[in-house]
Design a protein around this motif. Structure first.
Motif, PDB file in Angstrom:
ATOM      1  N   UNK A 341      33.681  41.294  31.119  1.00 36.85           N
ATOM      2  CA  UNK A 341      32.748  40.417  30.413  1.00 36.85           C
ATOM      3  C   UNK A 341      31.308  40.772  30.760  1.00 36.85           C
ATOM      4  N   UNK A 342      31.025  40.961  32.041  1.00 37.71           N
ATOM      5  CA  UNK A 342      29.659  41.275  32.466  1.00 37.71           C
ATOM      6  C   UNK A 342      29.230  42.665  32.005  1.00 37.71           C
ATOM      7  N   UNK A 343      30.201  43.577  31.860  1.00 35.95           N
ATOM      8  CA  UNK A 343      29.877  44.911  31.337  1.00 35.95           C
ATOM      9  C   UNK A 343      29.711  44.901  29.827  1.00 35.95           C
ATOM     10  N   UNK A 349      33.611  38.963  20.784  1.00 35.52           N
ATOM     11  CA  UNK A 349      33.350  37.513  20.788  1.00 35.52           C
ATOM     12  C   UNK A 349      33.655  36.876  22.128  1.00 35.52           C
ATOM     13  N   UNK A 350      33.760  37.704  23.175  1.00 45.53           N
ATOM     14  CA  UNK A 350      34.144  37.187  24.478  1.00 45.53           C
ATOM     15  C   UNK A 350      33.006  37.312  25.463  1.00 45.53           C
ATOM     16  N   UNK A 351      32.605  36.207  26.065  1.00 43.63           N
ATOM     17  CA  UNK A 351      31.651  36.265  27.163  1.00 43.63           C
ATOM     18  C   UNK A 351      30.256  36.725  26.795  1.00 43.63           C
ATOM     19  N   UNK A 352      29.858  36.567  25.513  1.00 43.64           N
ATOM     20  CA  UNK A 352      28.518  37.005  25.110  1.00 43.64           C
ATOM     21  C   UNK A 352      27.467  36.311  25.950  1.00 43.64           C
ATOM     22  N   UNK A 355      27.270  37.697  29.836  1.00 43.60           N
ATOM     23  CA  UNK A 355      26.682  39.036  29.956  1.00 43.60           C
ATOM     24  C   UNK A 355      25.223  39.033  29.529  1.00 43.60           C
ATOM     25  N   UNK A 356      24.907  38.240  28.507  1.00 40.99           N
ATOM     26  CA  UNK A 356      23.527  38.141  28.030  1.00 40.99           C
ATOM     27  C   UNK A 356      22.616  37.564  29.106  1.00 40.99           C
ATOM     28  N   UNK A 357      23.026  36.451  29.709  1.00 41.20           N
ATOM     29  CA  UNK A 357      22.223  35.811  30.751  1.00 41.20           C
ATOM     30  C   UNK A 357      22.078  36.731  31.964  1.00 41.20           C
ATOM     31  N   UNK A 358      23.174  37.360  32.374  1.00 43.51           N
ATOM     32  CA  UNK A 358      23.124  38.257  33.528  1.00 43.51           C
ATOM     33  C   UNK A 358      22.136  39.394  33.289  1.00 43.51           C
ATOM     34  N   UNK A 359      22.168  39.982  32.106  1.00 41.08           N
ATOM     35  CA  UNK A 359      21.272  41.098  31.790  1.00 41.08           C
ATOM     36  C   UNK A 359      19.811  40.657  31.757  1.00 41.08           C
ATOM     37  N   UNK A 369      18.872  39.551  41.301  1.00 42.99           N
ATOM     38  CA  UNK A 369      18.929  38.195  40.740  1.00 42.99           C
ATOM     39  C   UNK A 369      19.939  38.068  39.599  1.00 42.99           C
ATOM     40  N   UNK A 370      20.926  38.947  39.546  1.00 39.76           N
ATOM     41  CA  UNK A 370      21.984  38.780  38.561  1.00 39.76           C
ATOM     42  C   UNK A 370      22.868  37.595  38.894  1.00 39.76           C
ATOM     43  N   UNK A 371      23.716  37.231  37.955  1.00 38.73           N
ATOM     44  CA  UNK A 371      24.637  36.113  38.172  1.00 38.73           C
ATOM     45  C   UNK A 371      25.604  36.418  39.317  1.00 38.73           C
ATOM     46  N   UNK A 372      25.875  35.402  40.117  1.00 40.91           N
ATOM     47  CA  UNK A 372      26.920  35.487  41.142  1.00 40.91           C
ATOM     48  C   UNK A 372      28.048  34.570  40.683  1.00 40.91           C
ATOM     49  N   UNK A 373      29.213  35.153  40.400  1.00 42.94           N
ATOM     50  CA  UNK A 373      30.329  34.393  39.821  1.00 42.94           C
ATOM     51  C   UNK A 373      31.532  34.468  40.752  1.00 42.94           C
ATOM     52  N   UNK A 374      32.047  33.292  41.107  1.00 49.98           N
ATOM     53  CA  UNK A 374      33.249  33.187  41.931  1.00 49.98           C
ATOM     54  C   UNK A 374      34.329  32.533  41.079  1.00 49.98           C
ATOM     55  N   UNK A 375      35.455  33.217  40.907  1.00 48.72           N
ATOM     56  CA  UNK A 375      36.513  32.679  40.062  1.00 48.72           C
ATOM     57  C   UNK A 375      37.851  33.299  40.431  1.00 48.72           C
TER      58      UNK A 375
END
Length: 399
Positions: A341-343, A349-352, A355-359, A369-375
């Motif tokens: 998703x981040x790539x 239509x998945x995770x737009x 990835x948009x916010x992270x970029x 300062x990219x997103x840090x996601x724990x899941x």
């Protein structure tokens, strides 16, 4: 002595100094040479500083006002009676100095396809005492194209020294034009990414919100009116056009409106906890960088399960930074799917939003300062956003 002559002497003095050092002269002799060349060194710094000041306005692009500022700084440095900047499509953009009666004459030499090499052209004149008889035309090349031409106007055909100095000055100006093009490209990319987020919001959310509001029209008209107002405020904010940044207070207010509309749809299945430190409310951050994270929390917390969902949003003060955490107790996901998703390779239509916010965060603040996601599967998702409280160039529009 002209600034150009000083610059040449400075370079010669620095070369002698460097040669002496390379030949192994003692420290005492090098200090004596440095003291003797002190004036030349100071002059060199002056030349470099003036060249930087001349080029700096073009970082905003090539326009009459920026070209005028550049020419005013550059002409005294080259020591010529006049100097002009011209563009292929618009003729002479600015003329600084004397003998402007040569303007049309110069423009005639610039008609047609721009050349990528330096050339000298005569400018005949019947006026006695006119200090301009020649023009040295130096292209400002950006990429593979000639963006503009620097015209150095002189009484006689330019010397080799003047030609080299003019070419170096043109290269410095061209660098700023390249940077201006890069800034415009980045701004266009950012605008396209915001449009993508808006497009993601509009299809399903608008339909579901209006359907929820419609369900209250007969049973609870007052509730329907309140929800309609929340919907209007939310869409007005989401589709606004002014500025690339917003404040945390405005972004959280929009999220509250979004969640109010979601509560109308999901009822008691949705529980929201909001903890915000007041001191971080004025912090500036990219527009629409939190709402997609909340939407992701609802999607994985409610739309993919029938159980009750809890969404927690916390905004905390961490010294020079603000930290925002969006957490849900939903279905989570596999780490490999998150990486895809981040790539941006997880599907069209998945995770737009993620990835948009992270970029965008990385573009504005840097990769740290990219997103840090724990899941994890069945473990919910926790997304952390950190933004500096102050960063040059990052400013929200006035309310």
């Amino acid at each position: 002595m002209t600034a150009l002559a000083v610059a040449v002497l400075v370079l010669a003095a620095l070369a002698v100094f460097a040669l002496g050092a390379a030949l192994g002269h003692g420290a005492a002799r090098r200090q004596r040479e440095y003291a003797a060349d002190g004036d030349a060194v100071r002059a060199a710094f002056h030349v470099l500083h003036t060249a930087s000041l001349a080029a700096a306005p073009l970082r905003s692009g090539l326009a009459p006002d920026t070209a005028r500022k550049a020419a005013r700084r550059l002409r005294p440095l080259l020591g010529t009676p006049a100097l002009a900047l011209a563009v292929p499509s618009g003729g002479v953009l600015v003329w600084d100095g004397t003998a402007e009666h040569h303007r049309d004459q110069l423009a005639a030499h610039l008609t047609g396809a721009p050349t990528a090499r330096t050339r000298a052209v005569p400018l005949p004149c019947d006026e006695d005492g006119c200090p301009v008889r020649w023009a040295l035309l130096v292209p400002l090349t950006t990429g593979a194209t000639t963006a503009a031409t620097l015209a150095v106007l002189t009484a006689a055909e330019a010397t080799t020294t003047l030609a080299r100095a003019a070419e170096e000055a043109a290269r410095r100006l061209a660098v700023e034009l390249d940077l201006a093009d890069l800034d415009r490209a980045r701004a266009g990319e950012h605008e396209a990414e915001v449009r993508a987020l808006r497009a993601q919001i509009s299809p399903h959310f608008i339909y579901n919100s209006l359907a929820s509001i419609a369900s209250f029209v007969r049973t609870d008209p007052e509730r329907a009116r309140e929800l309609l107002q929340e919907f209007a405020d939310f869409t007005r904010y989401s589709f606004r056009r002014d500025g690339d940044f917003t404040t945390l207070a405005e972004e959280l207010r929009s999220i509250e409106q979004y969640l109010e509309l979601a509560r109308a749809r999901f009822g008691p299945r949705l529980r929201v906890t909001l903890r915000v430190a007041p001191e971080v409310l004025p912090v500036t951050l990219p527009f629409l960088c939190l709402q997609p994270l909340v939407e992701n929390a609802l999607k994985h917390g409610l739309e993919e399960t029938v159980e009750r969902s809890t969404v927690t949003i916390a905004a905390e003060d961490e010294g020079t930074e603000a930290r925002v955490v969006v957490e849900d107790n939903g279905v989570g996901m596999e780490p490999e799917r998150l990486r895809a998703i981040l790539r941006g390779t997880a599907g069209p239509a998945t995770g737009i939003g993620l990835s948009n916010v992270d970029r965008r965060l990385r573009q504005v603040y840097g990769d740290a300062y990219g997103l840090v996601i724990e899941t994890g599967v069945g473990a919910g998702t926790k997304i952390t956003v950190r933004v500096p409280k102050f960063r040059p160039g990052v400013q929200a529009p006035p309310p």
